[in-house]
Motif scaffolding. Structure first.
Motif, PDB file in Angstrom:
ATOM      1  N   VAL A 104      62.612 -16.182-100.698  1.00  0.00           N
ATOM      2  CA  VAL A 104      62.628 -17.403-101.490  1.00  0.00           C
ATOM      3  C   VAL A 104      62.010 -18.517-100.656  1.00  0.00           C
ATOM      4  O   VAL A 104      62.483 -18.793 -99.552  1.00  0.00           O
ATOM      5  N   VAL A 105      60.954 -19.121-101.170  1.00  0.00           N
ATOM      6  CA  VAL A 105      60.308 -20.176-100.401  1.00  0.00           C
ATOM      7  C   VAL A 105      60.082 -21.411-101.258  1.00  0.00           C
ATOM      8  O   VAL A 105      59.867 -21.332-102.469  1.00  0.00           O
ATOM      9  N   TYR A 130      50.538 -19.937 -95.735  1.00  0.00           N
ATOM     10  CA  TYR A 130      51.275 -19.317 -94.633  1.00  0.00           C
ATOM     11  C   TYR A 130      51.250 -17.793 -94.737  1.00  0.00           C
ATOM     12  O   TYR A 130      51.093 -17.224 -95.818  1.00  0.00           O
ATOM     13  N   LEU A 179      60.859 -11.668 -87.836  1.00  0.00           N
ATOM     14  CA  LEU A 179      60.311 -12.483 -88.920  1.00  0.00           C
ATOM     15  C   LEU A 179      59.252 -13.395 -88.329  1.00  0.00           C
ATOM     16  O   LEU A 179      59.503 -14.063 -87.325  1.00  0.00           O
ATOM     17  N   ILE A 227      56.594 -16.531 -89.331  1.00  0.00           N
ATOM     18  CA  ILE A 227      56.147 -17.532 -90.292  1.00  0.00           C
ATOM     19  C   ILE A 227      55.052 -18.320 -89.594  1.00  0.00           C
ATOM     20  O   ILE A 227      55.323 -19.032 -88.621  1.00  0.00           O
ATOM     21  N   PRO A 249      51.005 -20.330 -90.176  1.00  0.00           N
ATOM     22  CA  PRO A 249      49.891 -20.690 -91.062  1.00  0.00           C
ATOM     23  C   PRO A 249      48.760 -19.668 -90.909  1.00  0.00           C
ATOM     24  O   PRO A 249      48.469 -19.232 -89.786  1.00  0.00           O
ATOM     25  N   MET A 294      51.849 -14.919 -79.404  1.00  0.00           N
ATOM     26  CA  MET A 294      53.275 -14.795 -79.739  1.00  0.00           C
ATOM     27  C   MET A 294      53.804 -13.414 -79.354  1.00  0.00           C
ATOM     28  O   MET A 294      54.909 -13.287 -78.828  1.00  0.00           O
ATOM     29  N   LEU A 335      61.343 -17.904 -81.396  1.00  0.00           N
ATOM     30  CA  LEU A 335      60.176 -18.403 -80.669  1.00  0.00           C
ATOM     31  C   LEU A 335      59.509 -19.402 -81.595  1.00  0.00           C
ATOM     32  O   LEU A 335      58.966 -19.026 -82.631  1.00  0.00           O
ATOM     33  N   TYR A 387      56.754 -22.486 -82.196  1.00  0.00           N
ATOM     34  CA  TYR A 387      55.539 -23.128 -81.707  1.00  0.00           C
ATOM     35  C   TYR A 387      55.207 -24.285 -82.648  1.00  0.00           C
ATOM     36  O   TYR A 387      55.148 -24.091 -83.870  1.00  0.00           O
ATOM     37  N   ASN A 388      54.979 -25.459 -82.096  1.00  0.00           N
ATOM     38  CA  ASN A 388      54.625 -26.617 -82.925  1.00  0.00           C
ATOM     39  C   ASN A 388      55.585 -26.761 -84.103  1.00  0.00           C
ATOM     40  O   ASN A 388      55.180 -27.044 -85.221  1.00  0.00           O
ATOM     41  N   VAL A 425      62.913 -14.484 -84.663  1.00  0.00           N
ATOM     42  CA  VAL A 425      62.196 -15.293 -85.639  1.00  0.00           C
ATOM     43  C   VAL A 425      61.090 -16.052 -84.907  1.00  0.00           C
ATOM     44  O   VAL A 425      61.365 -16.765 -83.938  1.00  0.00           O
ATOM     45  N   VAL A 426      59.860 -15.861 -85.342  1.00  0.00           N
ATOM     46  CA  VAL A 426      58.714 -16.493 -84.702  1.00  0.00           C
ATOM     47  C   VAL A 426      58.081 -17.439 -85.723  1.00  0.00           C
ATOM     48  O   VAL A 426      57.709 -17.009 -86.820  1.00  0.00           O
ATOM     49  N   VAL A 427      57.997 -18.717 -85.377  1.00  0.00           N
ATOM     50  CA  VAL A 427      57.428 -19.666 -86.317  1.00  0.00           C
ATOM     51  C   VAL A 427      56.379 -20.527 -85.649  1.00  0.00           C
ATOM     52  O   VAL A 427      56.459 -20.835 -84.461  1.00  0.00           O
ATOM     53  N   GLU A 428      55.417 -20.907 -86.440  1.00  0.00           N
ATOM     54  CA  GLU A 428      54.340 -21.795 -85.999  1.00  0.00           C
ATOM     55  C   GLU A 428      54.185 -22.865 -87.078  1.00  0.00           C
ATOM     56  O   GLU A 428      54.104 -22.537 -88.274  1.00  0.00           O
ATOM     57  N   GLY A 429      54.204 -24.130 -86.658  1.00  0.00           N
ATOM     58  CA  GLY A 429      53.862 -25.209 -87.584  1.00  0.00           C
ATOM     59  C   GLY A 429      54.850 -25.458 -88.699  1.00  0.00           C
ATOM     60  O   GLY A 429      54.446 -25.727 -89.824  1.00  0.00           O
ATOM     61  N   LEU A 430      56.133 -25.395 -88.402  1.00  0.00           N
ATOM     62  CA  LEU A 430      57.142 -25.719 -89.413  1.00  0.00           C
ATOM     63  C   LEU A 430      57.958 -26.919 -88.945  1.00  0.00           C
ATOM     64  O   LEU A 430      58.479 -26.927 -87.831  1.00  0.00           O
ATOM     65  N   TYR A 461      62.521 -27.591 -91.656  1.00  0.00           N
ATOM     66  CA  TYR A 461      62.813 -26.520 -92.607  1.00  0.00           C
ATOM     67  C   TYR A 461      64.162 -25.867 -92.319  1.00  0.00           C
ATOM     68  O   TYR A 461      64.666 -25.902 -91.194  1.00  0.00           O
ATOM     69  N   ILE A 519      65.448 -22.109 -92.297  1.00  0.00           N
ATOM     70  CA  ILE A 519      65.031 -20.717 -92.316  1.00  0.00           C
ATOM     71  C   ILE A 519      66.311 -19.895 -92.237  1.00  0.00           C
ATOM     72  O   ILE A 519      66.967 -19.850 -91.198  1.00  0.00           O
ATOM     73  N   ILE A 573      63.217 -19.890 -97.090  1.00  0.00           N
ATOM     74  CA  ILE A 573      62.468 -20.859 -96.293  1.00  0.00           C
ATOM     75  C   ILE A 573      62.324 -22.096 -97.175  1.00  0.00           C
ATOM     76  O   ILE A 573      61.655 -22.053 -98.207  1.00  0.00           O
TER      77      ILE A 573
END
Lengths: 360, 360
Positions: A317-318, A324, A333, A335, A337, A347, B299, B301-302, B316-321, B324, B326, B335
């Motif tokens: 659910v987003v 992205y 997981l 996430i 861009p 990463m 992890l 990032y930005n 959980v790896v995220v970039e540019g959020l 939010y 999660i 999300i």
């Protein structure tokens, strides 16, 4: 009737790290039903070659750890046609082994070597191109690579510059070019002289062996020690003992960029290397919001042009996500861009540094 | 020594849908170690009351489906102190049952009624406030609610307007007010006359029974039929047969807003109802990027000011959020921008409509 001297080598030992975590070390990209067709990319690669070479002449080369996956997905391929690499050494050693193996079985063999994780949408054109390529390499002393007619100034591919035409659609290679920047790629397209390097090759087994002997002697000498062993029960033991000594190098760098008898067949059969999330996105069906979904269930609100790659019937659910990648592999997981996907490699490295092999 | 006539009712039958999917129907918010302390919110609620009322006087009211969770998390509470509602009917029927049950055991009982999913950070002040409240309701014909000194113009809470002071820190209630808009909330704070409605109550069992008889006769009559049964082996059967006939209504609406003998004790003990993701975020430790992490490995990032709520040691790896939520619960991933969290209720409804109870 298909030519009994024709062989196919499907390479499927890669780890597909650019699609982490959807593609994992223990189940890389080529083993996944990436396009939701019900067949993995490897299976699709196998399927499309069966009309061209005799099924018993299809050889799969993979890393030893993927033997169970290959046997599960390609039960038609008998064990002695599955070559298990004891170590990762890029494409030159892989092809050198396959060439020695096949030449031992059939000194007159010609062969196509193909990756297992590419998309080809127009299979009839593919078949016609491969048959034409086999004819060419069987009648000429030639190493043939397939050049794809470029449809856009792609910066993610290597390019092949064409020289003089030796027969319709088959030309001498002038140069191989690494991935260009955007400006250069646009120039390439305008000139009409450049084609994408597909990584699909055709040659006689004897011709590639000869080329390896000339241009990659270090590697070739290792396999020459095994003459008399290839195709016998002793082959596995020989490979396990000697294959790891090979340096890791691509066939392009080791041979194709050096040999004098390199030709390109210019083809156009709906090819995509599916090398990036964006490429997968571009080649997948989208819903009205521009979202692409792999397997999972999605409820998307104010969210557009995303790709959801989840290896289960999980509900995702987003709200408020644009462009992205959302990739879930149970214990990881991601996430990110789409525009930042080149950072995924970093990463993966960070994950390895912090947590060892747990999440690879 | 603690007063043996003092009882506590911990209500823990809610489903915590605002924290879906981290909070799920089968394991709602109050049963989760929301703050990473090693104790669930229910366990923390239990812990903080044990110095105030005798442990054998602590009664837990929950939905029948949560009996195993309550027994697992509060093994100290014996079975006959766990009241299992056969249906969800909001707080008035819950409190009516608990009052009849306790009054049957001890006609002189006084009781505190408390939710199980709130955060209270200053336990010594809490204890002092509750002891003072017990003294007041034992010596006055009073229904006492705890009003929290507001620290900000919160629009997510109900407010209580205070009237004349009857003893230091305890005042008549002038009005109960629903959640105000921002402008009104700011006025409330400026006047100094308004306190947050905590949903924590104190009264004698006889006083709330009397108030229910006067203001919520429909509900009260149902329980009056059970006189002589409460506290006996026949209680469960009686409740299962009759409880579902109660209308679902809150104790505020059914009694507190109508009764004449309602008082508020103004308290300040670091209370938060943890009613929203933003409230949870505000009350959780943040890292240098402003990210809050529940259990999982991250992890980032930005990425800043996010809350990661994942019920496992998933990576959980995220970039540019930015900003939010999660939340991952194995079979559901959410999300959503924190600013849009009021839309989660809608998402839960959509999930229910599309997939039934699978993901609730």
């Amino acid at each position: 009737m298909v030519n009994q001297h024709r062989y196919c080598v499907i390479m499927c030992g890669g780890i597909g790290s650019r699609f982490w975590p959807y593609s994992r070390t223990d189940r890389p990209k080529q083993f996944i039903d990436f396009l939701g067709t019900g067949r993995s990319l490897l299976q699709m690669s196998y399927d499309r070659i069966t009309s061209i070479v005799p099924p018993q002449n299809i050889v799969v080369v993979t890393n030893a750890m993927y033997a169970p996956l290959v046997k599960e997905q390609l039960p038609e391929v008998c064990d002695h046609n599955i070559l298990l690499e004891p170590a990762r050494r890029n494409t030159a050693p892989c092809i050198a082994w396959a060439a020695h193996h096949i030449a031992a079985l059939d000194p007159e063999a010609s062969m196509i070597v193909t990756p297992s994780d590419h998309l080809i949408t127009r299979e009839r054109e593919f078949e016609a191109s491969i048959l034409k390529g086999f004819d060419f390499v069987e009648n000429n002393d030639a190493l043939l690579t397939l050049g794809i007619k470029p449809s856009r100034p792609e910066t993610g591919y290597g390019y092949i510059q064409i020289g003089r035409e030796v027969e319709p659609g088959i030309l001498k290679v002038k140069t191989f070019t690494e991935k260009p920047n955007r400006e250069l790629a646009e120039v390439f397209i305008e000139t009409g002289e450049f084609f994408w390097n597909s990584g699909i090759f055709l040659w006689k087994a004897s011709a590639i062996k000869q080329a390896l002997a000339e241009h990659a002697a270090d590697i070739n000498n290792i396999f020459e020690q095994g003459n008399g062993i290839f195709g016998t029960d002793a082959e596995t033991e020989f490979i396990n003992a000697n294959f790891p000594s090979c340096m890791g190098i691509s066939i392009d760098f080791a041979v194709m960029e050096k040999a004098a008898n390199v030709y390109v067949e210019c083809v156009d059969f709906g090819w995509n290397d599916l090398g990036t999330w964006s490429a997968l996105y571009d080649n997948s069906p989208r819903n009205k919001d521009g979202n692409v979904t792999q397997k999972c269930r999605v409820l998307a609100y104010n969210s557009h042009n995303n790709i959801f790659a989840v290896n289960s019937d999980k509900l995702v659910v987003v709200e408020g996500l644009q462009d992205y990648i959302i990739a879930d592999a149970g214990d990881v997981l991601l996430i990110c861009p789409k525009a930042e996907e080149q950072r995924i490699k970093l990463m993966v490295n960070d994950a390895k540094e912090k947590f060892g092999d747990t999440y690879l």
